[in-house]
Design a protein around this motif. Structure first.
Motif, PDB file in Angstrom:
ATOM      1  N   ASN A 193      -1.427  19.174   9.612  1.00  0.00           N
ATOM      2  CA  ASN A 193      -0.846  20.098   8.641  1.00  0.00           C
ATOM      3  C   ASN A 193      -1.895  20.648   7.686  1.00  0.00           C
ATOM      4  O   ASN A 193      -1.859  21.835   7.325  1.00  0.00           O
ATOM      5  N   ASN A 194      -2.826  19.795   7.252  1.00  0.00           N
ATOM      6  CA  ASN A 194      -3.827  20.273   6.303  1.00  0.00           C
ATOM      7  C   ASN A 194      -4.778  21.272   6.951  1.00  0.00           C
ATOM      8  O   ASN A 194      -5.172  22.258   6.325  1.00  0.00           O
ATOM      9  N   LEU A 195      -5.146  21.042   8.202  1.00  0.00           N
ATOM     10  CA  LEU A 195      -5.994  21.997   8.908  1.00  0.00           C
ATOM     11  C   LEU A 195      -5.273  23.332   9.047  1.00  0.00           C
ATOM     12  O   LEU A 195      -5.870  24.399   8.829  1.00  0.00           O
ATOM     13  N   TYR A 196      -3.994  23.269   9.381  1.00  0.00           N
ATOM     14  CA  TYR A 196      -3.210  24.513   9.495  1.00  0.00           C
ATOM     15  C   TYR A 196      -3.149  25.226   8.146  1.00  0.00           C
ATOM     16  O   TYR A 196      -3.403  26.431   8.054  1.00  0.00           O
ATOM     17  N   ASN A 197      -2.800  24.488   7.094  1.00  0.00           N
ATOM     18  CA  ASN A 197      -2.661  25.103   5.774  1.00  0.00           C
ATOM     19  C   ASN A 197      -3.981  25.681   5.265  1.00  0.00           C
ATOM     20  O   ASN A 197      -4.005  26.739   4.643  1.00  0.00           O
ATOM     21  N   THR A 198      -5.076  24.957   5.528  1.00  0.00           N
ATOM     22  CA  THR A 198      -6.389  25.451   5.105  1.00  0.00           C
ATOM     23  C   THR A 198      -6.714  26.766   5.789  1.00  0.00           C
ATOM     24  O   THR A 198      -7.184  27.723   5.150  1.00  0.00           O
ATOM     25  N   THR A 199      -6.446  26.835   7.095  1.00  0.00           N
ATOM     26  CA  THR A 199      -6.724  28.057   7.846  1.00  0.00           C
ATOM     27  C   THR A 199      -5.775  29.182   7.431  1.00  0.00           C
ATOM     28  O   THR A 199      -6.186  30.333   7.265  1.00  0.00           O
ATOM     29  N   PHE A 200      -4.507  28.840   7.254  1.00  0.00           N
ATOM     30  CA  PHE A 200      -3.499  29.828   6.857  1.00  0.00           C
ATOM     31  C   PHE A 200      -3.880  30.502   5.542  1.00  0.00           C
ATOM     32  O   PHE A 200      -3.883  31.729   5.423  1.00  0.00           O
ATOM     33  N   TRP A 201      -4.221  29.684   4.535  1.00  0.00           N
ATOM     34  CA  TRP A 201      -4.530  30.251   3.225  1.00  0.00           C
ATOM     35  C   TRP A 201      -5.887  30.938   3.212  1.00  0.00           C
ATOM     36  O   TRP A 201      -6.104  31.889   2.447  1.00  0.00           O
ATOM     37  N   ALA A 238     -12.791  18.632   0.948  1.00  0.00           N
ATOM     38  CA  ALA A 238     -12.720  17.311   0.302  1.00  0.00           C
ATOM     39  C   ALA A 238     -11.967  16.319   1.181  1.00  0.00           C
ATOM     40  O   ALA A 238     -10.974  16.658   1.817  1.00  0.00           O
ATOM     41  N   GLU A 239     -12.463  15.091   1.212  1.00  0.00           N
ATOM     42  CA  GLU A 239     -11.834  14.053   2.032  1.00  0.00           C
ATOM     43  C   GLU A 239     -10.386  13.810   1.608  1.00  0.00           C
ATOM     44  O   GLU A 239      -9.534  13.506   2.430  1.00  0.00           O
ATOM     45  N   MET A 240     -10.108  13.948   0.315  1.00  0.00           N
ATOM     46  CA  MET A 240      -8.738  13.760  -0.156  1.00  0.00           C
ATOM     47  C   MET A 240      -7.809  14.790   0.465  1.00  0.00           C
ATOM     48  O   MET A 240      -6.656  14.491   0.767  1.00  0.00           O
ATOM     49  N   PHE A 241      -8.300  16.008   0.674  1.00  0.00           N
ATOM     50  CA  PHE A 241      -7.477  17.053   1.276  1.00  0.00           C
ATOM     51  C   PHE A 241      -7.277  16.789   2.765  1.00  0.00           C
ATOM     52  O   PHE A 241      -6.178  16.968   3.290  1.00  0.00           O
ATOM     53  N   LYS A 242      -8.346  16.386   3.437  1.00  0.00           N
ATOM     54  CA  LYS A 242      -8.295  16.212   4.886  1.00  0.00           C
ATOM     55  C   LYS A 242      -7.582  14.930   5.311  1.00  0.00           C
ATOM     56  O   LYS A 242      -6.854  14.921   6.303  1.00  0.00           O
ATOM     57  N   LYS A 243      -7.812  13.864   4.555  1.00  0.00           N
ATOM     58  CA  LYS A 243      -7.348  12.555   5.009  1.00  0.00           C
ATOM     59  C   LYS A 243      -6.289  11.926   4.120  1.00  0.00           C
ATOM     60  O   LYS A 243      -5.742  10.880   4.444  1.00  0.00           O
ATOM     61  N   GLY A 244      -5.983  12.544   3.001  1.00  0.00           N
ATOM     62  CA  GLY A 244      -4.989  11.976   2.114  1.00  0.00           C
ATOM     63  C   GLY A 244      -5.560  10.833   1.296  1.00  0.00           C
ATOM     64  O   GLY A 244      -6.770  10.589   1.287  1.00  0.00           O
ATOM     65  N   SER A 245      -4.692  10.116   0.596  1.00  0.00           N
ATOM     66  CA  SER A 245      -5.104   9.013  -0.264  1.00  0.00           C
ATOM     67  C   SER A 245      -4.323   7.758   0.094  1.00  0.00           C
ATOM     68  O   SER A 245      -3.095   7.791   0.203  1.00  0.00           O
ATOM     69  N   ILE A 246      -5.030   6.669   0.274  1.00  0.00           N
ATOM     70  CA  ILE A 246      -4.387   5.379   0.510  1.00  0.00           C
ATOM     71  C   ILE A 246      -4.611   4.522  -0.732  1.00  0.00           C
ATOM     72  O   ILE A 246      -5.740   4.352  -1.193  1.00  0.00           O
ATOM     73  N   VAL A 247      -3.528   4.062  -1.318  1.00  0.00           N
ATOM     74  CA  VAL A 247      -3.578   3.190  -2.488  1.00  0.00           C
ATOM     75  C   VAL A 247      -3.172   1.799  -2.030  1.00  0.00           C
ATOM     76  O   VAL A 247      -2.119   1.637  -1.411  1.00  0.00           O
ATOM     77  N   CYS A 307       0.839  -1.198   0.000  1.00  0.00           N
ATOM     78  CA  CYS A 307       0.000   0.000   0.000  1.00  0.00           C
ATOM     79  C   CYS A 307       0.874   1.247   0.000  1.00  0.00           C
ATOM     80  O   CYS A 307       2.076   1.184   0.281  1.00  0.00           O
ATOM     81  N   ALA A 308       0.252   2.370  -0.323  1.00  0.00           N
ATOM     82  CA  ALA A 308       0.946   3.652  -0.341  1.00  0.00           C
ATOM     83  C   ALA A 308      -0.002   4.702   0.201  1.00  0.00           C
ATOM     84  O   ALA A 308      -1.201   4.678  -0.083  1.00  0.00           O
ATOM     85  N   TYR A 309       0.540   5.631   0.981  1.00  0.00           N
ATOM     86  CA  TYR A 309      -0.277   6.704   1.554  1.00  0.00           C
ATOM     87  C   TYR A 309       0.310   8.043   1.157  1.00  0.00           C
ATOM     88  O   TYR A 309       1.511   8.272   1.304  1.00  0.00           O
ATOM     89  N   GLY A 310      -0.530   8.925   0.629  1.00  0.00           N
ATOM     90  CA  GLY A 310      -0.030  10.220   0.182  1.00  0.00           C
ATOM     91  C   GLY A 310      -0.896  11.369   0.622  1.00  0.00           C
ATOM     92  O   GLY A 310      -2.128  11.256   0.713  1.00  0.00           O
ATOM     93  N   ILE A 311      -0.260  12.485   0.928  1.00  0.00           N
ATOM     94  CA  ILE A 311      -0.958  13.734   1.220  1.00  0.00           C
ATOM     95  C   ILE A 311       0.013  14.876   0.957  1.00  0.00           C
ATOM     96  O   ILE A 311       1.229  14.704   1.095  1.00  0.00           O
ATOM     97  N   SER A 312      -0.514  16.020   0.556  1.00  0.00           N
ATOM     98  CA  SER A 312       0.307  17.191   0.266  1.00  0.00           C
ATOM     99  C   SER A 312       1.323  16.829  -0.807  1.00  0.00           C
ATOM    100  O   SER A 312       0.959  16.309  -1.853  1.00  0.00           O
TER     101      SER A 312
END
Length: 243
Positions: free
Chosen positions: A114-122, A163-172, A70-75
């Motif tokens: 990190n995504n919550l921070y980045n979302t709020t920052f931007w 979007a869930e992809m932004f909040k939780k990333g993607s698991i392949v 499996c692979a996990y990705g975000i940002s």
């Protein structure tokens, strides 16, 4: 290279021994993505096309290397195996995306934080009219609940709607339930995934590899911090997290 002027490079070599019945995690982090995202005007803080490109690259690597479960990705990072070449093939441009490899386990919670921070920052910059320094100062020392409140009360945004992809990333991962191989969940996990691994003959090893190759590739945007995801797919962790 022995007795040559390049022999000194051997001093940089090191050996690492993996413990028996353990799995290895490789982290691939983006290099120079700030300049790349600025050049191509990526949407901040998350660009869907760029994330889908990374997912496609990770999927291609897994198809090429059946031993990856499996692979996990975000940002701009992926925990898997090198994805640069696949991303470049799909990029088709002069400024190319590059990923660097880092071995080791990393706390998955950091991705969500990190995504919550980045979302709020931007949001503070794009909707709140702040510059980078002001936004950083506004968020300094804030908890997750406080960032959510800033988004909701001050910027009229509900983080739950992101979007869930932004909040939780993607698991392949290799999905034996939905694979064309015809194996059920109970029978799908090859013997190599079991905690007690029997010695396999050459033919058995080829059969196990064939199962991996035939398994369908699934991409999900889900919470992989909780045990539920792994409990429902025991083959992904090879049965080593019995507790």
């Amino acid at each position: 290279m022995a007795k040559s002027k390049y022999e000194y490079v051997k001093t940089f070599e090191s050996s690492t021994t993996l413990l028996p019945n353990t799995f290895m995690v490789v982290r691939i982090d983006g290099r120079g993505f700030h300049k790349l995202s600025a050049k191509y005007r990526f949407e901040k803080p998350n660009d869907r096309q760029a994330l889908e490109l990374m997912n496609a690259a990770a999927t291609a690597v897994m198809k090429e290397l059946p031993d990856i479960n499996c692979a996990y990705g975000i940002s701009d990072e992926f925990r898997q195996a090198a994805v640069s070449s696949y991303a470049i093939v799909r990029w088709k441009s002069s400024a190319l995306p590059v990923f660097l490899n880092f071995a080791g386990l990393h706390e998955l919670e950091a991705s969500h934080i990190n995504n919550l921070y980045n979302t709020t920052f931007w949001a503070l910059r794009q909707k709140g009219g702040m510059d980078a320094t002001q936004a950083e100062e506004r968020l300094k020392g804030t908890l997750a609940s406080e960032k959510n409140e800033i988004l909701f009360s001050e910027l009229k945004m509900n983080y739950k709607n992101e979007a869930e992809m932004f909040k939780k990333g993607s698991i392949v991962y290799r999905d034996y339930d939905n694979s064309s191989s015809g194996f059920s969940r109970e029978a799908s996990a090859p013997a190599v995934f079991n905690s007690e691994k029997p010695k396999l003959s050459k033919t058995q090893k080829e059969e196990e590899r064939d199962r991996r190759v035939k398994a369908s590739m699934t991409i999900e945007n889900t919470d992989i911090i909780r045990d539920d995801f792994w409990d429902q797919r025991p083959w992904l962790l090879s049965g080593h997290l019995d507790s």
